[in-house]
Motif scaffolding. Structure first.
Motif, mmCIF file in Angstrom:
data_model
loop_
_atom_site.group_PDB
_atom_site.id
_atom_site.type_symbol
_atom_site.label_atom_id
_atom_site.label_comp_id
_atom_site.label_asym_id
_atom_site.label_seq_id
_atom_site.Cartn_x
_atom_site.Cartn_y
_atom_site.Cartn_z
ATOM 1 N N GLU A 706 0.816 -1.200 0.000
ATOM 2 C CA GLU A 706 0.000 0.000 0.000
ATOM 3 C C GLU A 706 0.855 1.257 0.000
ATOM 4 O O GLU A 706 1.822 1.378 0.761
ATOM 5 C CB GLU A 706 -0.944 0.006 1.196
ATOM 6 C CG GLU A 706 -1.931 1.161 1.227
ATOM 7 C CD GLU A 706 -2.927 1.110 0.080
ATOM 8 O OE1 GLU A 706 -3.236 2.181 -0.469
ATOM 9 O OE2 GLU A 706 -3.383 0.008 -0.283
ATOM 10 N N ASP A 741 -5.851 2.326 -13.195
ATOM 11 C CA ASP A 741 -6.573 3.609 -13.270
ATOM 12 C C ASP A 741 -7.859 3.466 -14.090
ATOM 13 O O ASP A 741 -8.124 4.231 -15.051
ATOM 14 C CB ASP A 741 -5.677 4.698 -13.872
ATOM 15 C CG ASP A 741 -4.426 4.947 -13.056
ATOM 16 O OD1 ASP A 741 -4.497 4.828 -11.816
ATOM 17 O OD2 ASP A 741 -3.364 5.241 -13.650
ATOM 18 N N ASP A 762 1.201 8.858 -9.734
ATOM 19 C CA ASP A 762 0.334 8.057 -8.876
ATOM 20 C C ASP A 762 -0.624 7.218 -9.709
ATOM 21 O O ASP A 762 -1.163 7.680 -10.728
ATOM 22 C CB ASP A 762 -0.470 8.962 -7.934
ATOM 23 C CG ASP A 762 0.438 9.746 -6.983
ATOM 24 O OD1 ASP A 762 1.532 9.226 -6.676
ATOM 25 O OD2 ASP A 762 0.057 10.849 -6.567
ATOM 26 N N THR A 764 -3.732 3.787 -9.440
ATOM 27 C CA THR A 764 -4.565 2.876 -8.650
ATOM 28 C C THR A 764 -4.738 1.583 -9.429
ATOM 29 O O THR A 764 -5.147 1.592 -10.597
ATOM 30 C CB THR A 764 -5.945 3.490 -8.365
ATOM 31 O OG1 THR A 764 -5.781 4.702 -7.632
ATOM 32 C CG2 THR A 764 -6.812 2.516 -7.562
ATOM 33 N N THR A 766 -6.686 -1.960 -9.654
ATOM 34 C CA THR A 766 -7.928 -2.608 -9.208
ATOM 35 C C THR A 766 -7.982 -4.012 -9.798
ATOM 36 O O THR A 766 -7.705 -4.209 -10.987
ATOM 37 C CB THR A 766 -9.165 -1.818 -9.653
ATOM 38 O OG1 THR A 766 -9.049 -0.468 -9.194
ATOM 39 C CG2 THR A 766 -10.442 -2.452 -9.083
ATOM 40 N N LYS A 776 -8.131 -3.147 -4.202
ATOM 41 C CA LYS A 776 -7.478 -1.965 -4.772
ATOM 42 C C LYS A 776 -6.142 -1.721 -4.077
ATOM 43 O O LYS A 776 -5.961 -2.043 -2.905
ATOM 44 C CB LYS A 776 -8.360 -0.724 -4.626
ATOM 45 C CG LYS A 776 -9.663 -0.770 -5.420
ATOM 46 C CD LYS A 776 -10.461 0.506 -5.223
ATOM 47 C CE LYS A 776 -11.798 0.460 -5.971
ATOM 48 N NZ LYS A 776 -11.601 0.477 -7.435
ATOM 49 N N LYS A 778 -2.966 1.478 -4.139
ATOM 50 C CA LYS A 778 -2.399 2.710 -4.690
ATOM 51 C C LYS A 778 -0.881 2.650 -4.651
ATOM 52 O O LYS A 778 -0.292 2.209 -3.665
ATOM 53 C CB LYS A 778 -2.886 3.919 -3.894
ATOM 54 C CG LYS A 778 -4.380 4.193 -4.054
ATOM 55 C CD LYS A 778 -4.800 5.453 -3.292
ATOM 56 C CE LYS A 778 -6.299 5.724 -3.513
ATOM 57 N NZ LYS A 778 -6.733 6.971 -2.798
#
Length: 783
Positions: A706, A741, A762, A764, A766, A776, A778
Motif C-alpha cells: 500500500e 486507473d 500516482d 490505482t 484494481t 485496490k 495505490k
C-alpha cells in the motif's frame, strides 16, 4: 581538691596561664593531619588490587591504610626508632646524641627524630628544619601520642612517608617497586622499603643502587643480630636483588575505576568484582578484539551480574584498542540503539496481559503501516509462525505486528516500568520501530532488567508463590552495599512468574541464522535464555543471556557509531557471550511456576486454545492470564465427498456420502507464504461443480504494498523492466480481471501475476474476480 582550689585562689595569674597553655596544647594539633589528595583505588571482593588512578597532584598516594604488615612494621621500627613503643613522642637520648655529633662535625650528620616526630614533620611539609621548628615538632609529637595509639601513628607514617619519585606511602611503593601487595613482601623487600624514606630524593630503585643495597643489608644484619630473623632467612634475603624501575599499577578493571572515581574520588573502594573472572573475560575480549579489528570493529563491552545478590562480578567497559578508537570510553552505560533486544519484553508483556499464548500463530507476511515497511533480516516470510518461534528466530515483521496489536502506549508503559533511563520520549516519538531499535538503551539497564526477571522467578520459587516489591532495583559494584529487594507481596511487580518462565523457554531455543555456520561455539548442554540484537545500519550488536544464577551482557560495535558489514549480534556478540558462559559455573534451569499456570487444551497446529474443530489437541501449562484468549480461528468444519477431493452439500450429494472434516485454513496472504515453508499445507478443496453452495471468497495483494513508491530499473539494453503485480486468491482457479486507473489491462487464471510498465506518477490498481469481489492498491512510480 581543697588544696588545688586554695592554690588557684592564691595564684590566679599562674593558674590562668597554665590553663591557657593546656588549652593551647590541647588544640595545637589539627584534627586532620593530612589533607593531600589521594589516589583512587579499587579492589576486588577478596581485596586484590584492580586498579588505581593517580592523585590530582600527580602523586601515587594511596588512601590511609590502618593495616600495616608485620614485616614492614618490624623493619621500620628497627631502622628508624627502636624505642618507638617506649617514648612519649620524642627520645631525649637520641636528641642529645644528634646534637653532640652534629656539633662536633659542624654539619647535620644524624637526626634524632622519632617516627612520631617524622609524622608531624610530614604533616607540616615545607617547613625549614630549624631548632625552633624542632621544638614545635616535639610538642606536637607528644600531643599526637596523647591522641592516637602507637599503631595509628605507624599507619600515618606508612601511608604518608615518601618513597622516591612520585611514590608516597607503603601501599603505593609496594606496587610500584615490587608489583605486589605490601602483605606479600619478603624480609628483603620490606627492608628495602623501610630504608627508602630516610633519603627518598637520593636513594630509590634505579638510582644509587649500591648505597641502597648497603643500607638494606645493614638493616637485615640488625634483624639477624636481634634474633628477629634466622641466619638462613638472612642469607636468602641479602641474595635478593633490588628493583630496577617502577612497575605500572594493575589495570584489571580500568573503566570501572573511572566510574568509581566519579563519585568516590581519592578513596579506597572494595568492589564486588571477581578477580579471576574479570581477568579471564579480559583475555576473551582481547582475543575477540584481534579478530573484530580486522573488520574495523574496535569496541566491545561485557557485564556479568549475579542474579541472587545483584552484584557486578565482571565489568569490561571496552576493548584494549587505542585512543584513536576511544579505548577510554566506558560503553556499558552509554545509550545505543537496541535492535531486537527488547522483543522478549514485548512477548512477556503480551503473555502477562493475556493477549497471547506461547505458541499462538502470528502473521509473517509483507506488512506496511503508513510509510513504515518492516522486513525480516533474511528478506523472506513464513506466512504464519508460532509466537515463541518468532521470538527465538527474532523475526521482525511478526514483532511489529504484535506491537501494533498490543498497543504502542501499553508496551511503552512496560518499558518505563523497567526503568530504562535512556527511554526519554513518549511512545509516539518512537512509533512501531520501537521494537526493532528505534529507541536507545545501555548495557547496564538491559542486564539489570534481565536480572530482575530471573530474580523474580527465583524468589517466586523460593517463597512458594510470592513476589518482592523492589525486584527491579539497581545492581551494585560496591562490596559494602546490600541489595534490598523490598517486602514480600502476593502482587506481581511487573510481569507474573509464568509469563517470564514461558518467555525464557522460548529464548532457550537458539535463534540460529538460516545456516549453521560458525556455531561450533554453542554448548547445548548449558540451558541459557538468550537474545541477540542488531541495530539499523549494522552499528550495534547485542547479546544478553541469563541462567538462574548469572546474567551476561555483551555489546559490540564502534564507539563513534560507524556501521560495519557483518556487525550482527549473532555473529559478533553471541560468540563472546557463550565464551563467558563457558567459564561460569553451570546452573540448574528455572523451576516451573505452577502456582501461576494452568493446564488447558491447546490446538497443536495453531497454538490457540483448542476449539471443537481442532484436529490434534495437546495439554499444555500456560499462564493463568492466557485463559481469556480466544479459541482457534483457523480450523473450520467442512463437508467433503468420500474421497475428500471436493466440498459438497446436500444439494449435490446424499447425506450418507458426506464426510464432516476439520480443515486448517489460513487467510489468503498468510497461506500464500505459509505453503512455501510448509509443503503439507492443504488448501480448502473446491466445491464440486454441481453443488449450489460455494465457499467464502477472499483475496489480498502480495505486491505491491500500500502507498509504495516504486522505482522501475532498466536492463542493459536501456529498456524499462516490467512491474510485476501479484495477488493471492482463495480460489486460485478463478479468473481475475486487472485494471490500471480504471483501464482494463488483462486477466489471469491459476497464477495471478500481471506485468505492466506504468507511467511516472500516482496510480490505482484494481483487481476484480469473476464473483464480483475486488481489491485496490495505490502506488507511486518514480524515476
Amino acid at each position: 581538691m581543697h588544696k588545688i582550689t586554695t592554690y588557684i585562689k592564691h595564684h590566679k595569674i599562674k593558674s590562668l596561664t597554665l590553663a591557657v597553655l593546656l588549652i593551647a596544647y590541647y588544640f595545637c594539633l589539627p584534627k586532620q593531619l593530612f589533607k593531600d589528595p589521594t589516589t583512587t583505588v579499587i579492589t576486588s571482593s577478596n581485596n586484590k588490587l584492580l586498579g588505581a588512578q593517580i592523585a590530582k597532584d600527580g602523586q601515587w598516594r594511596f588512601p590511609k591504610n590502618d593495616s600495616i604488615p608485620e614485616k614492614f612494621k618490624t623493619c621500620i621500627i628497627q631502622f628508624e626508632d627502636e624505642y618507638f613503643y617506649k617514648h612519649p613522642g620524642f627520645n631525649p637520648i637520641s636528641i642529645f646524641k644528634a646534637l653532640r655529633d652534629n656539633a662536633k662535625s659542624g654539619a647535620v650528620k644524624r637526626g634524632g627524630s622519632t617516627i612520631t616526630q617524622q609524622v608531624i614533620r610530614l604533616s607540616r611539609k615545607g617547613r625549614s628544619r630549624t631548632y625552633f621548628e624542632k621544638i614545635k615538632e616535639i610538642i606536637l609529637a607528644t600531643r599526637l601520642e596523647c591522641r592516637e595509639s602507637k599503631n595509628e601513628i605507624l599507619s600515618y607514617y606508612s601511608s604518608h612517608a615518601p618513597f622516591g619519585g612520585n611514590v608516597v606511602g607503603l601501599d603505593a611503593a609496594s606496587w610500584r617497586y615490587f608489583n605486589r601487595d605490601a602483605n606479600q613482601l619478603s624480609w628483603a623487600e620490606s627492608a628495602t622499603l623501610a630504608v627508602l624514606p630516610n633519603a627518598p630524593s637520593l636513594i630509590y630503585p634505579g638510582k644509587n643502587q649500591e648505597r641502597l643495597l648497603k643500607k638494606r643489608d645493614r638493616l637485615l644484619k640488625k634483624l639477624l643480630e636481634n634474633n628477629i630473623i634466622d641466619s638462613l632467612t638472612y642469607q636468602l634475603s641479602i641474595a635478593e636483588g633490588l628493583p630496577q624501575k617502577p612497575y605500572p599499577l594493575p589495570q584489571i578493571a580500568p573503566h570501572l575505576l573511572q566510574r568509581v572515581a566519579q563519585t568516590h574520588y581519592g578513596k579506597r573502594i572494595k568492589t564486588t568484582i571477581d578477580t579471576k573472572l574479570q581477568q579471564r573475560i579480559n583475555y576473551i575480549i582481547k582475543t575477540h578484539y584481534s579478530q573484530l579489528s580486522q573488520n574495523e570493529i574496535h569496541n566491545a563491552s561485557v557485564l556479568v551480574l549475579d542474579v541472587k545478590t545483584r552484584q557486578v562480578l565482571a565489568y569490561i567497559g571496552n576493548t584494549p584498542t587505542d585512543k584513536a578508537h576511544q579505548k577510554d570510553v566506558d560503553i556499558i552505560d552509554k545509550p545505543r540503539s537496541t535492535g531486537s533486544i527488547l522483543k522478549p519484553f514485548l512477548y512477556a508483556a503480551m503473555l502477562d496481559a493475556g493477549d497471547l499464548l506461547p505458541n499462538t500463530l502470528v502473521a509473517d507476511v509483507p506488512t506496511q503501516f503508513g510509510s513504515y515497511n518492516p522486513e525480516n533480516y533474511n528478506k523472506s516470510y513464513d506466512g504464519a509462525v508460532h509466537a515463541s518461534r518468532a521470538l527465538s528466530r527474532s523475526l521482525n515483521v511478526p514483532a511489529v505486528r504484535m506491537l501494533q496489536e498490543f498497543g504502542l502506549d501499553r508496551f511503552h508503559h512496560y518499558l518505563k516500568a523497567l526503568q530504562l533511563k535512556d527511554l526519554k520520549y513518549n511512545a509516539n516519538h518512537y512509533g512501531l520501530s520501537l521494537i526493532l531499535g528505534g529507541a536507545e538503551s545501555n548495557l547496564w539497564d538491559l542486564c539489570k532488567s534481565y536480572a530482575a526477571l530471573s530474580s523474580t522467578l527465583n524468589h517466586f520459587s523460593e517463597t512458594s508463590g510470592e513476589y518482592f516489591s523492589n525486584e527491579f532495583c539497581e545492581p551494585t559494584f560496591f562490596a559494602s552495599d546490600k541489595i534490598d529487594f523490598g517486602n514480600k507481596t502476593n502482587d506481581k511487580t511487573l510481569f507474573d512468574a509464568a509469563s517470564i518462565y514461558l518467555t525464557y523457554e522460548s529464548l532457550k531455543e537458539v535463534n540460529r541464522p538460516e545456516s549453521d555456520e560458525s556455531w561450533a561455539f554453542f554448548d547445548s548442554s548449558k540451558e541459557i535464555a538468550w537474545k541477540t540484537g542488531t541495530s539499523f545500519g549494522f552499528r550495534d550488536a547485542w547479546a544478553i543471556g541469563t541462567t538462574k544464577d548469572y546474567v551476561v551482557g555483551v555489546w559490540v560495535g564502534n564507539a563513534d557509531g560507524e556501521g560495519r558489514p557483518g556487525l550482527v549480534g549473532v555473529q559478533t556478540a553471541a560468540p563472546i557471550l557463550f565464551d563467558v558462559f563457558d567459564i561460569l559455573p553451570n546452573s540448574d534451569w528455572f523451576p516451573i511456576p505452577f502456582d501461576e499456570m494452568q493446564e488447558i487444551d491447546i490446538c497443536k497446529q495453531s497454538g490457540y486454545r483448542a476449539s471443537q474443530n481442532c484436529n490434534t489437541i495437546e495439554q499444555k501449562f500456560v499462564q493463568v492470564s492466557g485463559l481469556k484468549t480466544g479459541s482457534c480461528p483457523y480450523h473450520v468444519l467442512i463437508h467433503v465427498d468420500r474421497n475428500e477431493s471436493f466440498q459438497v452439500n446436500s444439494s449435490c450429494e446424499d447425506l450418507s456420502n458426506i464426510t464432516h472434516k476439520s480443515w486448517f485454513v489460513l487467510p489468503p496472504l498468510m497461506a500464500y507464504y505459509y505453503k512455501t515453508k510448509n509443503p503439507f499445507y492443504k488448501p480448502l478443496p473446491k466445491f464440486r461443480s454441481d453443488c449450489l453452495g460455494q465457499q467464502t471468497i477472499s483475496m489480498a495483494f502480495i505486491y505491491p504494498k500500500e502507498n509504495n513508491a516504486i522505482f522501475l530499473p532498466k536492463n542493459f539494453d536501456g529498456k524499462t523492466n516490467d512491474l510485476v503485480l501479484k495477488i493471492a486468491h482463495s480460489k486460485p482457479e478463478s479468473t481475475l480481471f486487472w485494471y490500471l486507473d480504471n483501464t482494463f489491462i488483462g486477466s489471469t487464471k491459476d497464477i495471478h501475476d500481471m506485468g505492466i510498465i506504468p507511467t511516472q506518477g500516482d496510480h490505482t490498481i484494481t483487481v476484480v474476480d469473476e464473483f464480483g469481489n475486488d481489491a485496490k492498491r495505490k502506488i507511486t512510480i518514480s524515476e
